[in-house]
Design an enzyme around this catalytic site. Structure first.
Site, PDB file in Angstrom:
ATOM      1  CE  LYS A  54      -3.169  -2.624   2.611  1.00  0.00           C
ATOM      2  NZ  LYS A  54      -3.915  -2.961   3.252  1.00  0.00           N
ATOM      3  CD  GLN A  98      -3.099  -4.744   7.008  1.00  0.00           C
ATOM      4  OE1 GLN A  98      -3.219  -3.242   6.353  1.00  0.00           O
ATOM      5  NE2 GLN A  98      -3.957  -5.233   6.729  1.00  0.00           N
ATOM      6  CG  ASP A 121      -8.988   0.133   5.389  1.00  0.00           C
ATOM      7  OD1 ASP A 121      -9.097  -0.673   4.234  1.00  0.00           O
ATOM      8  OD2 ASP A 121      -8.273  -1.226   6.370  1.00  0.00           O
TER       9      ASP A 121
END
Ligand code: NAD
Length: 290
Positions: A54, A98, A121
């Site tokens: 990413k 994450q 996200d």
């Protein structure tokens, strides 16, 4: 019949190039460089790979990317303080924490803390709620990527029967909501580990989306000839090879179109994260969505 293989890697490259162009334009015209902050707790090797991917993709598209790596024994309050700090940081447009977090940490309160305007996200329950009632919001990256793949492949969703195998908050459930919203208009069945006669259910589908994390779960006899099969699964087989949930060799002989693993949904997930970060940067400055 052999299925058309949908090249998610090539599509992701196109999307990333378009985003890079829009990022450059935003910088040149408005002096704005969208910023993404990725928070990684601990040293989980898969998470390190994902965050690294990413980061590189963000930089390649001209975004400002920062990685905040915390020790595996970081406490809940320390992690939440970092998220609060990123919420206030004007250079940060998108925040991603994450997953999975180490066992002693609870992801729920952390996700709830991410400012909705920066929730690229899309895991804050507020974001999921807005999606559920059809309000504009960020789309979580993997389901968003699946929608883009289907659109690019010319697969008509309106009126189609889509069977999604998997009901997680990350993939299956948000995808089911997105597909049933007005404008997409699919008829969706969400199958899961307690579904009776999964094969029979899948055989009724125009589109099967496999997101269960089970190697070889979807076999040729479960797919109606000509149906589209999207494989979200990302699993390691006994040889350490990356494989999906679909028995590709068998299903490719029956389906009309199919995504491979690797090279299908995975690259699109990263591309859609960049897209969300660009959208966040625009929205935070009152600029219209593209
Ligand atoms: P999860 O474990 O949270 O959820 C799996 C779901 O599949 C559950 O709802 C469960 O009920 C269902 N399921 C499990 N076994 C089943 C079976 N035998 N029959 C029917 N349903 C079954 O997983 P997740 O986070 O949603 O991820 C699913 C898969 O997608 C994993 O392989 C994951 O690695 C992959 N994934 C890929 C990407 C990507 O970018 N390509 C992103 C996220 C997840």
């Amino acid at each position: 019949m052999t299925a058309r293989i949908i090249d998610g890697k090539a599509l992701a490259q196109q999307v990333r190039e378009r985003i890079a162009g829009e990022v450059a334009q935003l910088r040149d015209e408005r002096g704005v460089t969208p910023g993404l902050a990725a928070v990684l707790v601990g040293e989980d090797p898969a998470s390190q790979v994902y965050v690294g991917m990413k980061h590189r993709a963000s930089e390649a598209a001209g975004l400002r990317s920062q990685q905040r790596v915390l020790a595996a024994d970081t406490g809940q309050s320390e992690l939440e303080e970092l998220v609060a700090q990123l919420n206030e940081d004007d250079e940060v447009d998108g925040i991603l924490v994450q997953l999975p977090l180490p066992d002693h940490l609870d992801p729920g309160p952390v996700q709830e803390l991410i400012a909705p305007a920066k929730d690229v996200d899309a895991l804050n329950p507020y974001t999921a709620g807005r999606l559920a009632v059809g309000d504009p919001t960020f789309l979580s990256c993997t389901p968003y990527g699946v929608l883009e793949i289907l659109a690019h492949a010319g697969v008509e969703l309106a009126g189609s029967h889509v069977v999604i195998v998997g009901r997680s908050n990350l993939v299956g459930r948000p995808l089911s909501v997105m597909m049933t919203l007005k404008g997409r208009d699919a008829t969706v069945t969400v199958a899961h580990s307690r579904t009776r006669d999964l094969a029979g259910v899948c055989r009724t589908a125009d589109v099967v989306v496999a997101a269960a994390g089970r190697i070889g779960l979807i076999t040729a006899d479960m797919v109606r000839p000509g149906a589209t099969v999207i494989d979200v699964g990302t699993n390691r087989d006994d040889d350490g090879k990356l494989v999906g949930d679909v028995d590709f060799a068998g299903v490719v002989e029956v389906a009309g179109a199919i995504t491979p693993v690797p090279g299908g949904v995975g690259p699109m997930t990263v591309a859609m994260l960049l897209q969300n970060t660009l959208e966040a940067a625009r929205a935070r400055r009152g600029l219209p969505r593209r």
